[in-house]
Design an enzyme around this catalytic site. Structure first.
Site, PDB file in Angstrom:
ATOM      1  N   ASP A 185       0.796  -1.239   0.000  1.00  0.00           N
ATOM      2  CA  ASP A 185       0.000   0.000   0.000  1.00  0.00           C
ATOM      3  C   ASP A 185       0.824   1.283   0.000  1.00  0.00           C
ATOM      4  OD1 ASP A 185      -1.851  -2.004   0.313  1.00  0.00           O
ATOM      5  OD2 ASP A 185      -2.487  -1.426   2.315  1.00  0.00           O
ATOM      6  N   CYS A 189      -1.959  -2.540   8.280  1.00  0.00           N
ATOM      7  CA  CYS A 189      -1.795  -3.537   7.209  1.00  0.00           C
ATOM      8  C   CYS A 189      -0.527  -4.369   7.366  1.00  0.00           C
ATOM      9  CB  CYS A 189      -1.821  -2.847   5.851  1.00  0.00           C
ATOM     10  SG  CYS A 189      -3.406  -2.038   5.501  1.00  0.00           S
ATOM     11  N   LYS A 191      -7.113  -4.143  -2.939  1.00  0.00           N
ATOM     12  CA  LYS A 191      -7.721  -4.834  -1.809  1.00  0.00           C
ATOM     13  C   LYS A 191      -8.529  -3.859  -0.975  1.00  0.00           C
ATOM     14  CE  LYS A 191      -3.682  -4.500   1.340  1.00  0.00           C
ATOM     15  NZ  LYS A 191      -4.258  -3.719   2.439  1.00  0.00           N
TER      16      LYS A 191
END
Length: 295
Positions: free
Chosen positions: A118, A212, A179
């Site tokens: 990310d 994450c 995602k």
């Protein structure tokens, strides 16, 4: 559970029981430790039964394990000696044989995959030292290309948060996946890992450390993989969140390390054919941002 047979290690117990009664034993498994007791003279099978009674809901019955005894003379655990019988207070632990104990922490290109999590444009103004972790992340991806290491990239809700920043070159990435789940461990990622023979280690970096990255790391070690988090390529909006996440992950057995350590461990030898190119990547000093002082 397919438990491993106890090895013939030196030291430890093995004396014949004297008298009856019970003996206090500390049973350790993963991060847990529970005091209990077993009958005087109990052997390997009774210890296994006690482990199952204490931790049965957390033990994967299809895995292999070895029972180890803490030996005072060595100040560390040793494989339970053959014929061992409990005749005095002791501490034992159950160790899953998910990876070879002698390879813990080692990295080789053939068994390693890089996870880039990310690193997206919308996070640029919010994440502390974002420019620095972009620079280090790009260095890692260049190293991965040089060494033929597969790279898996995720982007959190790219429709709203944008794609991976332009500075990071995703050329040759095995998978670039959008995602909404915080963890990178998606069905598509698991399928991609299954296609790569002999994967043992994941090198993980990106944002955010306490969300994450943390959730990805915990899921990966739950699947028996070894995880290396690159501290100088991982950040959060809050340095407190980042610090406590790295401390928590380190306590679970995840390896918190640096980009230079990762790259040099992967080449391992000055005579490696790619050593010069990797050396050129790391010649420029890591950004002096103060990021590593907050590990």
């Amino acid at each position: 559970m397919a438990a491993a047979e106890p090895g013939a290690a030196p030291g430890g117990g093995g004396c014949s029981p004297v008298g009856g009664g019970s003996v206090p034993v500390l049973f350790c498994f993963s991060v847990f430790a529970r005091p209990s007791s077993v009958p005087h003279g109990a052997g390997y099978e009774l210890l296994i039964q006690k482990f199952l009674s204490l931790y049965g809901d957390q033990i994967d019955m299809h895995r292999k394990f070895v029972v180890q005894l803490f030996a005072e003379e060595w100040s560390q655990y040793i494989d339970l000696p053959k014929g061992f019988l409990v005749n005095e207070r002791c501490k034992v632990r159950l160790v899953p044989l998910q990876i070879q104990i002698t390879t813990l922490g080692n990295l080789t290109p053939s068994s390693t995959v890089f996870f880039c999590c990310d690193m997206q444009e919308r996070f640029r103004p919010a994440i502390k030292y974002f420019g620095d972790i972009i620079s280090v992340g790009q260095r890692l991806l260049q190293g991965a290309r040089l060494l033929g290491i597969p790279v898996i990239v995720t982007e959190q809700y790219p429709k709203g948060l944008g794609s991976t920043v332009q500075e990071i070159d995703l050329t040759g990435a095995k998978l670039v996946l959008p995602k909404t789940k915080f963890s990178m461990v998606l069905p598509e990622v698991e399928a991609a890992l299954a296609e790569i023979p002999g994967v043992r280690s994941i090198v993980l970096f990106g944002v955010e450390t306490h969300v994450c990255i943390q959730q990805t790391a915990l899921e990966l070690i739950g699947r028996g993989l070894e995880v290396h988090i690159v501290a100088d390529a991982t950040s959060s909006r809050s340095m407190m969140d980042r610090m406590f996440a790295l401390e928590r992950l380190a306590r679970t057995g995840i390896i918190v390390t640096t980009s230079e350590a990762i790259l040099l461990q992967l080449v391992a030898d000055k005579e490696h054919p790619k050593f010069k190119e990797i050396q050129n990547l790391i010649k420029a000093s890591a950004p002096e941002s103060g990021l590593l002082s907050k590990v």
